[in-house]
Design an enzyme around this catalytic site. Structure first.
Site, PDB file in Angstrom:
ATOM      1  N   HIS A 113     -13.568  13.367 -17.082  1.00  5.14           N
ATOM      2  CA  HIS A 113     -12.913  12.919 -18.372  1.00  5.14           C
ATOM      3  C   HIS A 113     -11.631  13.711 -18.402  1.00  5.14           C
ATOM      4  O   HIS A 113     -11.083  15.017 -17.889  1.00  5.14           O
ATOM      5  CB  HIS A 113     -14.250  13.433 -19.074  1.00  5.14           C
ATOM      6  CG  HIS A 113     -14.143  14.766 -18.897  1.00  5.14           C
ATOM      7  ND1 HIS A 113     -13.664  16.270 -18.927  1.00  5.14           N
ATOM      8  CD2 HIS A 113     -14.885  15.669 -18.237  1.00  5.14           C
ATOM      9  CE1 HIS A 113     -14.278  16.892 -18.905  1.00  5.14           C
ATOM     10  NE2 HIS A 113     -15.256  16.690 -17.663  1.00  5.14           N
ATOM     11  N   GLY A 166       0.270  -1.110   0.333  1.00  7.82           N
ATOM     12  CA  GLY A 166      -0.570   0.151   0.431  1.00  7.82           C
ATOM     13  C   GLY A 166       0.763   0.880   0.195  1.00  7.82           C
ATOM     14  O   GLY A 166       1.988   0.648  -0.408  1.00  7.82           O
TER      15      GLY A 166
END
Length: 212
Positions: A144, A74
């Site tokens: 986007h 992690g």
């Protein structure tokens, strides 16, 4: 150990590894052969997967037929260890596959590099590019035209609006929000819960609402 070409080794046996184990088992694309972690005892198990030793075992496992590896370490602020392990695996010519949870939503127009990990509930919208080894964690939202750098790490619940750039090795903390068009430099750290409304320089640590 199985010598099947679809066997995969996880490097790291902590919390991130647990999430990847479930992801890999649910998708069924790979058979998990074991875990490598210097902090765990050989023979110990993590969610039913045996610990085989440290990353020094990679060459031997490769000789036995293992071709795939996942970086299961992690990240808390620094992504250096993940990047170093990734490079070591590349030098051994091991395959580092992209891993996508079946309950993530990823546009067909997203470009994914080697070793990208996308966790459950993540949403990644069209014309986004994600660099090698990057992690899009649980429930993160990437809108986007975003550019996510190599070995960048988006923690759970991060929200990136359209056109955001996250530089190589940067860390975006849990629940942080970044407004549209912001550029986050390389090796930057965005604290948990921050609201980023302006560009962040390379190596900077910002926190708060708005983030400073």
């Amino acid at each position: 150990m199985s010598e099947l070409s679809n066997s995969i080794i996880l490097i790291g046996g902590g919390g991130h590894a647990k999430v990847l184990i479930e992801l890999i088992k649910e998708r069924g694309d790979y058979q998990i052969a074991g875990i490598l972690d210097p902090k765990l005892e050989v023979g110990e198990q993590v969610k039913g997967v045996p610990v085989l030793g440290t990353d020094s075992e990679l060459s031997r496992l490769q000789e036995q037929g293992v071709q795939n590896v996942a970086i299961a370490v992690g990240s808390v602020k620094s992504n250096l260890l993940r990047a170093t392990l990734f490079e070591q695996c590349q030098e051994l010519e091991l395959n580092i596959p992209t891993l996508i949870h079946h309950r993530a939503i990823v546009s067909a127009e997203v470009v994914l590099s080697a070793g990208v990990q996308i966790m459950a509930g993540a949403i990644i919208q069209t014309d986004t590019t994600i660099g090698a080894g990057a992690v899009i964690n649980t429930g993160a939202q990437v809108d986007h035209d975003c550019q996510i750098g190599n070995h960048a790490f988006l923690a759970p619940g991060v929200v990136l609006s359209g056109g955001v750039t996250v530089g190589d090795h940067s860390f975006v903390g849990t629940g942080a929000v970044v407004i549209q068009g912001v550029n986050i430099g390389e090796k930057a750290v965005i604290a948990a819960g921050a609201v980023v409304i302006q560009d962040v320089e390379d190596g900077a640590l910002v926190k708060g609402v708005p983030a400073k």
